[in-house]
Design a protein around this motif. Structure first.
Motif, PDB file in Angstrom:
ATOM      1  N   ARG A  29      40.389  56.894  43.038  1.00  8.77           N
ATOM      2  CA  ARG A  29      41.740  55.935  41.650  1.00  8.77           C
ATOM      3  C   ARG A  29      41.657  56.946  41.329  1.00  8.77           C
ATOM      4  NH1 ARG A  29      39.426  51.481  44.716  1.00  8.77           N
ATOM      5  NH2 ARG A  29      38.949  50.926  42.978  1.00  8.77           N
TER       6      ARG A  29
ATOM      7  N   LEU B 135      43.295  60.730  40.790  1.00  6.62           N
ATOM      8  CA  LEU B 135      44.424  60.213  41.753  1.00  6.62           C
ATOM      9  C   LEU B 135      45.742  60.013  40.311  1.00  6.62           C
ATOM     10  CD1 LEU B 135      46.719  60.543  44.021  1.00  6.62           C
ATOM     11  CD2 LEU B 135      46.021  58.450  44.433  1.00  6.62           C
ATOM     12  N   GLU B 136      44.816  59.493  39.565  1.00  4.92           N
ATOM     13  CA  GLU B 136      45.851  58.920  38.504  1.00  4.92           C
ATOM     14  C   GLU B 136      45.281  59.889  37.480  1.00  4.92           C
ATOM     15  OE1 GLU B 136      48.221  56.753  36.359  1.00  4.92           O
ATOM     16  OE2 GLU B 136      47.434  56.411  37.901  1.00  4.92           O
ATOM     17  N   GLU B 137      45.400  60.678  37.349  1.00  3.38           N
ATOM     18  CA  GLU B 137      44.479  62.114  36.236  1.00  3.38           C
ATOM     19  C   GLU B 137      46.110  62.637  37.130  1.00  3.38           C
ATOM     20  OE1 GLU B 137      40.556  63.138  36.633  1.00  3.38           O
ATOM     21  OE2 GLU B 137      40.345  62.363  35.179  1.00  3.38           O
ATOM     22  N   VAL B 138      46.078  63.103  38.288  1.00  5.06           N
ATOM     23  CA  VAL B 138      46.860  63.531  39.191  1.00  5.06           C
ATOM     24  C   VAL B 138      48.462  63.595  39.158  1.00  5.06           C
ATOM     25  CG1 VAL B 138      47.462  64.743  41.271  1.00  5.06           C
ATOM     26  CG2 VAL B 138      45.064  65.189  41.162  1.00  5.06           C
ATOM     27  N   ARG B 139      48.421  62.045  38.799  1.00  7.41           N
ATOM     28  CA  ARG B 139      49.997  61.273  38.559  1.00  7.41           C
ATOM     29  C   ARG B 139      50.568  61.756  37.535  1.00  7.41           C
ATOM     30  NH1 ARG B 139      48.888  56.215  43.028  1.00  7.41           N
ATOM     31  NH2 ARG B 139      49.844  57.438  44.682  1.00  7.41           N
ATOM     32  N   THR B 140      49.310  61.322  35.666  1.00  5.12           N
ATOM     33  CA  THR B 140      49.905  61.517  35.391  1.00  5.12           C
ATOM     34  C   THR B 140      49.691  62.894  34.357  1.00  5.12           C
ATOM     35  OG1 THR B 140      47.495  61.096  33.912  1.00  5.12           O
ATOM     36  CG2 THR B 140      48.820  59.046  34.526  1.00  5.12           C
TER      37      THR B 140
END
Length: 82
Positions: free
Chosen positions: A49, A52-57
């Motif tokens: 998680r 994934l958040e690092e990629v999304r942001t």
């Protein structure tokens, strides 16, 4: 490999793919009942998680597989050149 195991392997390889997958899963579960660390699954889920958040942001930029594969397997590639 013991002769009986070799015979079983040959019979298993003749099974349809879905049956081989089921058999393989059952065999793996019989020798590895689960993570040694009870919190391992939760920790890996949290890590996934977070990543994934690092990629999304945009905090990290994904690397195309072809580039990653080259970096991983090309032993002549000097990390200093990256």
């Amino acid at each position: 490999m013991a002769p009986i195991a070799e015979k079983l392997l040959q019979e298993a390889l003749a099974l349809p793919e879905d049956a081989r997958v089921d058999l393989a899963e059952a065999l793996l579960e019989s020798v590895d009942p689960g993570p040694a660390d009870e919190g391992a699954d939760a920790a890996w889920s949290a890590e996934a998680r977070r990543r994934l958040e690092e990629v999304r942001t945009g905090a990290v930029k994904p690397v195309p597989w072809e580039d990653a594969e080259r970096q991983i397997f090309d032993r002549s590639d000097d990390p200093k050149d990256r």
